[in-house]
Design an enzyme around this catalytic site. Structure first.
Site, mmCIF file in Angstrom:
data_model
loop_
_atom_site.group_PDB
_atom_site.id
_atom_site.type_symbol
_atom_site.label_atom_id
_atom_site.label_comp_id
_atom_site.label_asym_id
_atom_site.label_seq_id
_atom_site.Cartn_x
_atom_site.Cartn_y
_atom_site.Cartn_z
ATOM 1 N N LEU A 155 95.633 -72.262 103.886
ATOM 2 C CA LEU A 155 95.593 -72.315 102.421
ATOM 3 C C LEU A 155 95.476 -73.744 101.902
ATOM 4 C CD1 LEU A 155 98.360 -69.639 101.679
ATOM 5 C CD2 LEU A 155 95.864 -69.303 101.811
ATOM 6 N N HIS A 156 94.704 -73.902 100.841
ATOM 7 C CA HIS A 156 94.511 -75.212 100.222
ATOM 8 C C HIS A 156 94.527 -75.048 98.701
ATOM 9 C CE1 HIS A 156 90.483 -73.747 99.540
ATOM 10 N NE2 HIS A 156 90.279 -73.616 100.848
ATOM 11 N N GLY A 199 92.297 -74.808 96.557
ATOM 12 C CA GLY A 199 91.390 -73.784 96.015
ATOM 13 C C GLY A 199 92.075 -72.418 95.978
ATOM 14 N N HIS A 200 92.749 -72.041 97.087
ATOM 15 C CA HIS A 200 93.482 -70.766 97.105
ATOM 16 C C HIS A 200 94.585 -70.780 96.044
ATOM 17 C CE1 HIS A 200 92.125 -70.919 101.451
ATOM 18 N NE2 HIS A 200 91.675 -69.748 101.071
ATOM 19 N N GLY A 238 87.030 -66.339 94.419
ATOM 20 C CA GLY A 238 86.541 -67.631 93.931
ATOM 21 C C GLY A 238 85.071 -67.567 93.542
ATOM 22 N N LYS A 240 83.216 -69.989 93.763
ATOM 23 C CA LYS A 240 82.487 -70.790 94.760
ATOM 24 C C LYS A 240 81.716 -69.869 95.703
ATOM 25 C CE LYS A 240 84.151 -72.846 98.550
ATOM 26 N NZ LYS A 240 83.098 -72.608 99.584
#
Ligand code: PAF
Length: 280
Positions: free
Chosen positions: A33-34, A36-37, A147, A149
């Site tokens: 996880l980063h 963005g998540h 997302g 993205k």
């Protein structure tokens, strides 16, 4: 935070939340996880009372040459992030829990999956739609956040939900970016520092195309040509595709207009990066 790995416990816990009148959101992830998540978690939390996050590295969406075994797995750090972000339930199934040894049913979207990333990763979206259907059946969320993205994935999931009458509302969350504009992705950590810095060119090329459109250039081939030239001016950057497509049908357009998506996939120093911009 509750963490469960088996289906009975998952159903029981979600049943309890529902009996208490809570609305349920799902964010499906493959872990590692980063930020963005975490931005997806934030969107989901704002629109529901009980956030379920699943972490499952789905073998079905990896091609034979894509290394499933080497996909990064960081379970402890992931659980810590979920706890910090107020996730109510973390679902971490074992592959055996998700797929019976003789499983033989898949879910396949047959139109939107064909182009763009689909043509470079055969079978990938069939793996995604199969696992996401299973997660929807298991969690039965009111909303699910994906997302922007991954615009093609999100469009395919919307289509699947529509065509299979799955009672869930799909929410697309805006792309989170690093300070230099690079879209945040698990793959960014595979870039060396120098390539990561130069990868800002991807977003710059997309923004330049949006600006050119605003100044009157609607010709799709011209916009695409300029994006490719700008990106490939960077050593060791190779464009896999650049496309101008309708945001819903993903059909290519010759003339750019509102609701057209500019989408790119680039190999930057061997790492595959994707990004897109919507013409508003
Ligand atoms: O976007 C992803 O991380 C995956 O494709 C998803 C939606 C979790 C399915 O495995």
């Amino acid at each position: 935070m509750i963490q469960v790995s088996d289906v009975d416990a998952l159903r029981r816990r979600i049943g309890e939340a529902r009996s208490a009148g809570r609305t349920v959101a799902l964010v499906a992830t493959m872990g590692c996880l980063h930020a963005g998540h975490r931005s997806l978690f934030a969107v989901a939390s704002r629109q529901s009372d009980f956030l379920v996050v699943s972490i499952f590295v789905n073998p079905l969406q990896f091609g034979p040459t894509e290394d499933f075994d080497r996909y990064p797995r960081t379970p402890e750090a992931d659980a810590a992030i979920c706890r910090e972000d107020g996730v109510a339930l973390l679902f971490t199934p074992h592959p055996r829990t998700m797929y019976a040894p003789d499983h033989s049913v898949v879910v396949e979207e047959t139109s939107l999956s064909r182009g763009l990333c689909g043509s470079h990763r055969p079978g990938h979206f069939r793996g995604v739609t199969t696992v996401v259907t299973k997660l929807f059946n298991l969690v039965q969320p009111d909303i699910a956040v994906f997302g922007q993205k991954d615009a093609q994935q999100t469009a395919i999931i919307r289509r699947m939900v529509r065509d299979l009458n799955i009672p869930v509302r799909i929410v697309a969350a805006p792309t989170l970016r690093e300070a230099n504009g690079l879209a945040i992705s698990s793959r960014n950590r595979m870039l060396d520092q120098e390539t990561r810095r130069r990868a800002s060119v991807i977003h710059q090329a997309l923004r330049a195309a949006v600006d050119a459109y605003r100044q009157g250039t609607t010709n799709a081939s011209r916009l695409c040509r300029d994006m490719v030239a700008r990106i490939e001016a960077q050593p060791d950057f190779l464009v896999e595709y650049v496309a101008t497509i309708d945001a819903e049908s993903l059909e290519p357009v010759k003339n750019v207009h509102q609701n057209v998506l500019l989408a790119v996939a680039v190999r930057a120093g061997g790492v595959r990066l994707i990004d897109n911009e919507l013409i508003l």
